[in-house]
Design a protein around this motif. Sequence first.
Motif, PDB file in Angstrom:
ATOM      1  N   LYS A   1       0.717 -13.587  -0.637  1.00  0.00           N
ATOM      2  CA  LYS A   1       1.158 -13.179  -2.124  1.00  0.00           C
ATOM      3  C   LYS A   1       2.117 -14.156  -2.563  1.00  0.00           C
ATOM      4  CE  LYS A   1      -1.781  -9.710  -1.892  1.00  0.00           C
ATOM      5  NZ  LYS A   1      -1.781  -8.200  -1.867  1.00  0.00           N
TER       6      LYS A   1
ATOM      7  N   TYR B   1       3.042  -9.169   1.289  1.00  0.00           N
ATOM      8  CA  TYR B   1       2.188  -9.864   2.117  1.00  0.00           C
ATOM      9  C   TYR B   1       2.119 -11.298   2.260  1.00  0.00           C
ATOM     10  CZ  TYR B   1      -2.581 -10.535   4.257  1.00  0.00           C
ATOM     11  OH  TYR B   1      -3.590 -11.101   5.186  1.00  0.00           O
TER      12      TYR B   1
ATOM     13  N   THR C   1       0.862  -1.146  -0.004  1.00  0.00           N
ATOM     14  CA  THR C   1      -0.001  -0.132  -0.334  1.00  0.00           C
ATOM     15  C   THR C   1       0.954   1.213  -0.075  1.00  0.00           C
ATOM     16  OG1 THR C   1      -1.704  -1.205   1.547  1.00  0.00           O
ATOM     17  CG2 THR C   1      -2.041   0.902   1.169  1.00  0.00           C
TER      18      THR C   1
ATOM     19  N   TYR D   1     -13.340  -9.375  -5.273  1.00  0.00           N
ATOM     20  CA  TYR D   1     -13.731  -9.453  -4.022  1.00  0.00           C
ATOM     21  C   TYR D   1     -15.253  -9.219  -3.886  1.00  0.00           C
ATOM     22  CZ  TYR D   1      -8.724  -8.221  -3.695  1.00  0.00           C
ATOM     23  OH  TYR D   1      -7.405  -8.341  -3.585  1.00  0.00           O
TER      24      TYR D   1
END
Length: 379
Positions: A186, A183, A61, A311
């Motif tokens: 990943k 992360y 991010t 999502y």
Amino acid sequence: MKIPFVDLKAQYLSIQSEIDTAIAQVINETAFIGGKYVENFERNFAAIYGVKHCISVANGTDSLYILLKMLGVGPGDEVITVANSWISSSETISQTGATPIFIDIDPDYYAINEQLIEKAITARTRAIVPVHLHGQACNIEAIVEIAKRHHLYVIEDCAQSHFSEFKGRRAGTIGDAGSFSFYPGKNLGAYGDAGCIITNNDELALKVKMYARHGALKKHQHQIEGINSRMDGLQAAILDAKLPHILKWTDLRIKNAGLYDKHLAGIEDIILPKVRPDTKHTFHLYVIRTGRRNQLAEFLKENGIETAVHYPVALPNMKAYEYLGHSPADFPIASQFQDEILSLPLFPELTEQQIIYVAGKIREFFAIELAVAPGTVNG
Ligand SMILES: *Cc1c(COP(=O)(O)O)cnc(C)c1O
């Protein structure tokens, strides 16, 4: 049989001594922040990608935010991104003070529909943040062409697409910069948060490094105010220990996706993922679609199979973006698909036997559905 969505433990056990040695070295040398292990990883990741610069940061991010900020994006600007992604892709645009402009996904590959981008460009547009979703490159060539015509920057969100390719070029090396997340889940995952930026632009590389290190390239010489965004030594050493294995793991993901294709073939009620021609899809996720998504997920759960949805709510349909005043009809494909997509377990260590079990249960679900008169299952 129990099949987890991802099995990070299986990967650890396969290279346990390498990981344990790496961790012990960092602790033994108290190389917790900065230093040799971070520099090694940055050098090795840049080398494997064939780029001039890799700047490590705290997470994927931050890498997006830092890039946007150092490309001069700020209040009054607009940045184009995609309606279906993790919120990092758009919240980092807002963090700079700019406005995210969402684009619907294409119905075949679930990535940003490049044909809708040009219509969304205004005098305020400064950059495009395309996302290589699920491990599959979006049409980055067309996007870079549009960006060139309109003098816009392109930041590739590669959080899900380590080592993916578009026409033989790696995702992340085609726009102005690539943004990566490490992360744990990943494709290349740390044992905590981590991320990096890759670029061939010398000036941008210096700026992002400076901004991520409190605005200073040399200790106590702060040229600007920045932020504190660092990959720590433990994460760097762990990632560096994993790097020699990543291409093999990527091949195993691709092989497992192929096995799903094979064992799910002929089930009419589901749509399997398509691979864009001339690309290397590295299958961070194996996403199928069905109109009975929730019922199927529930059935698989009852049978010990963990699934996920990436999502369940498209970004412009989220409460966080209510202020933009969109309706689901503005993003018809993303709004429809959010209720149909289902990510099946996929990781390098998944076995064909496990894939056959998952595929068999999916087949069983639809066979039961067919056997019962329509309308009597789940209301
Ligand atoms: C995971 C992810 C990110 C953010 O990465 P973090 O390291 O969790 O901050 C950004 N974009 C996409 C598409 C992601 O999947």
